[in-house]
Scaffold this motif. Structure first.
Motif, mmCIF file in Angstrom:
data_model
loop_
_atom_site.group_PDB
_atom_site.id
_atom_site.type_symbol
_atom_site.label_atom_id
_atom_site.label_comp_id
_atom_site.label_asym_id
_atom_site.label_seq_id
_atom_site.Cartn_x
_atom_site.Cartn_y
_atom_site.Cartn_z
ATOM 1 N N ARG A 70 2.687 1.329 7.298
ATOM 2 C CA ARG A 70 3.412 1.333 6.024
ATOM 3 C C ARG A 70 2.457 1.716 4.901
ATOM 4 O O ARG A 70 1.249 1.516 4.989
ATOM 5 C CB ARG A 70 3.990 -0.056 5.726
ATOM 6 N N THR A 80 9.498 2.208 8.407
ATOM 7 C CA THR A 80 8.050 2.311 8.532
ATOM 8 C C THR A 80 7.721 3.594 9.281
ATOM 9 O O THR A 80 8.526 4.105 10.079
ATOM 10 C CB THR A 80 7.461 1.112 9.310
ATOM 11 N N ARG A 100 9.869 8.846 8.383
ATOM 12 C CA ARG A 100 9.141 8.010 7.410
ATOM 13 C C ARG A 100 7.645 8.302 7.482
ATOM 14 O O ARG A 100 6.963 8.270 6.449
ATOM 15 C CB ARG A 100 9.422 6.526 7.680
#
Length: 578
Positions: A122, A16, A33
């Motif tokens: 996310r 995430t 990420r």
């Protein structure tokens, strides 16, 4: 230190996105990420205000800080230490596109002090798309279910009765407001090109439709009118404001335009009512201001409704034609009644209202040698052409036997049963045969035999009663039982002024009630009408009882007052045939 190396590895490789901010909201750390989701490498994000850099409205416009849930939630987290989360926010990617994010914010504490916040997020686009797709699917499913329910309800209405006008009026009411703000139905009269507006229904103002129903001008030839195109073909027509604004080219087109002038409408559909390639009329539905234009799917639904309605109209017209033929055939099979002074005789036949078939019910009356009047009522099993043919066969056999065999009714009925068994393919039948015996001026009596038929009703000044006796078996039962049946006679006086009613079971039988109730009702109504002339007696009796489940035949005998017809040297009763 190994521990710090481990934590850094977890931070960099976490599935995430993670941003750390200071207390002012500037990004102090970002993992790999986060850069992949936003399209911004960590070095490009560090030192930037998280809200100014990333947070946007759903349409891509700049979102004021006080309206940004991530910004306000982060401020609250710094103040209270309680975490927050959300799923309806958007980040601006480096390429200018938006990505929906699912996020959670917590306070970052260093050595007991609040050093900032950590935002974990996310990419929510796949899940959001799935949710939107599911919502769209459910909405489409709900719309489809509603349409199918409407079609099912309309289909139920369409088969509820054969009265075309009532069916179409009820159908137009169902279309509003589900598929229209108003609906109108134009119908050709049977086997003509005469048009009539038979139904119109509006959503709000019923007075606006006043005067729009009734006969319409003739169909022009040729014409560019959308209504005429529908009535000349089998394709629906979708009308938009441009089409509705066109000038009319015929009186019929003008009356159609009157619908829109009085009821309004910016979008409309005209569909044919057709079956087997024949157009029986049209259905026009319109939507006024505030309602959306018609979609192709709705046009398809309306076209299907028009097809179903056309099939019902077609069936109703076919039924009417068949019924007319059946009634004419049935009446031709029934013989005219004799005029026998001073007796009064009347008969009626009414076919079943729910079918268009000939049946096996019959009545008969004729004068035998010597002046005795014979009365007959009977019913052959079945409601089809063979039943009618067998009815005519038995009637003629009974007439011939009654004329040839000089004997009581029971003997004639035995000969008929024997002849039916050995020379006819007729099925089981019931019959009542009676002789009206007596001298001119009276007294009179009835000698009769009953082969399984409902008992006649005799109405006198003292009341009404059925000529009840244990009836003999129906005709045709002897061969079934394997035995010869001996029939018997009954006799009853016929007082002056009395009325004898012979009838078939359709007058007293009803699926909704026992036959005992039907017979009690018949006795009550017949007693109340006994003072009427014999013709009016039959008409009024049928009107009051109004049978509709089966064919009905009636034969009524009215006895003269005391002494009427008596004279010295008088000849036998005068016989005339209608």
């Amino acid at each position: 230190m190994p521990e710090l190396v481990l934590l850094r590895a977890v931070f960099d490789h976490l599935g995430t996105g993670v941003y750390a901010t200071d207390t002012s909201g500037r990004i102090t750390a970002a993992n790999a990420r986060a850069g992949q989701i936003t399209g911004r490498p960590a070095e490009q994000a560090l030192g930037q205000d998280l809200h100014d850099l990333l947070c946007r409205a759903e349409d891509g416009t700049v979102l004021p800080a006080e309206q940004c849930r991530i910004h306000t939630a982060t401020r609250a987290v710094l103040a209270s230490g309680r975490p927050a989360e959300g799923s309806e926010e958007f980040f601006l990617r480096d390429d200018g596109t938006l990505v929906p994010v699912l996020w959670a914010a917590t306070a970052l504490h260093v050595e007991g002090q609040t050093a900032g916040a950590v935002l974990v997020f996310r990419d929510f686009s796949t899940r959001r798309a799935a949710q939107q797709e599911t919502a769209a699917y459910l909405a489409a499913l709900e719309e489809l279910t509603a349409r199918l329910s409407l079609i099912a309800e309309i289909s139920e209405v369409l088969v509820s009765t054969l009265e075309t006008g009532e069916v179409l009026r009820r159908t137009s009411r169902l279309l509003v407001p589900g598929l229209a703000d108003w609906a109108a139905v134009d119908l050709f009269r049977a086997d003509t090109e005469e048009l009539e507006r038979v139904a119109i229904h509006t959503r709000d103002d019923a007075d606006a439709a006043a005067g729009l129903e009734g006969p319409l001008p003739p169909l022009p030839e040729p014409s560019g009118s959308h209504l005429v195109r529908v009535l000349r073909g089998i394709q629906p027509v979708l009308l938009d404001p441009d089409i509705l604004a066109r000038e009319t080219d015929s009186p019929l087109a003008t009356t159609h335009q009157d619908l829109f002038d009085q009821l309004g409408g910016h979008s409309a559909v005209v569909v044919p009512l057709y079956s087997r390639g024949k157009v029986f009329g049209s259905l026009t539905v319109g939507r006024t201001a505030g309602s959306p234009p018609y979609t192709d799917a709705e046009v398809t639904v309306l076209a299907d409704i028009g097809r179903r309605a056309g099939l019902v109209v077609d069936n109703a017209q076919l039924f009417a034609q068949q019924r007319h033929v059946a009634e004419a055939m049935q009446r031709q099979l029934l013989t005219p009644l004799p005029h026998v002074d001073p007796l009064g005789i009347a008969a009626r036949y009414r076919p079943a209202q729910a079918v268009a078939e000939v049946g096996g019910d019959w009545y008969d009356a004729f004068v035998l040698p010597g002046g005795v009047t014979a009365l007959v009522i009977g019913d052959v099993v079945g409601h089809d052409l063979p039943a009618a043919a067998h009815m005519a066969e038995l009637r003629n056999m009974l007439r011939a036997l009654a004329w040839d065999r000089r004997g009581p009714p029971s003997l004639i009925m035995e000969h008929l049963d024997d002849a039916m068994t050995h020379t006819s393919g007729a099925p089981i039948a019931t019959a009542f045969l009676a002789h009206v015996e007596g001298s001119e001026g009276g007294p009179w009596r009835l000698r009769w035999t009953n082969a399984g038929h409902p008992p006649p009703l005799l109405i006198t000044e003292d009341g009404a009663h059925y000529l009840q006796d244990d009836p003999d078996p129906p005709l045709g039962m002897g061969d079934t039982l394997g035995m010869e049946l001996h029939r018997h006679d009954g006799t009853d006086p016929l007082p002056p002024g009395s009325t004898l009613l012979l009838y078939t079971d359709g007058l007293v039988e009803d699926r909704a009630r026992p036959i005992d109730i039907g017979m009690a009702r018949l006795r009550l109504q017949a007693t109340a009408l006994a003072h009427r002339g014999v013709e009016d007696f039959c008409d009024e009796l049928l009107e009051r009882i109004d049978p509709d489940g089966d064919d009905v035949a009636l034969l009524a005998l009215r006895m003269p007052p005391a002494g009427v017809g008596a004279a010295h040297g008088a000849a036998p009763p005068r016989v005339q045939h209608a």
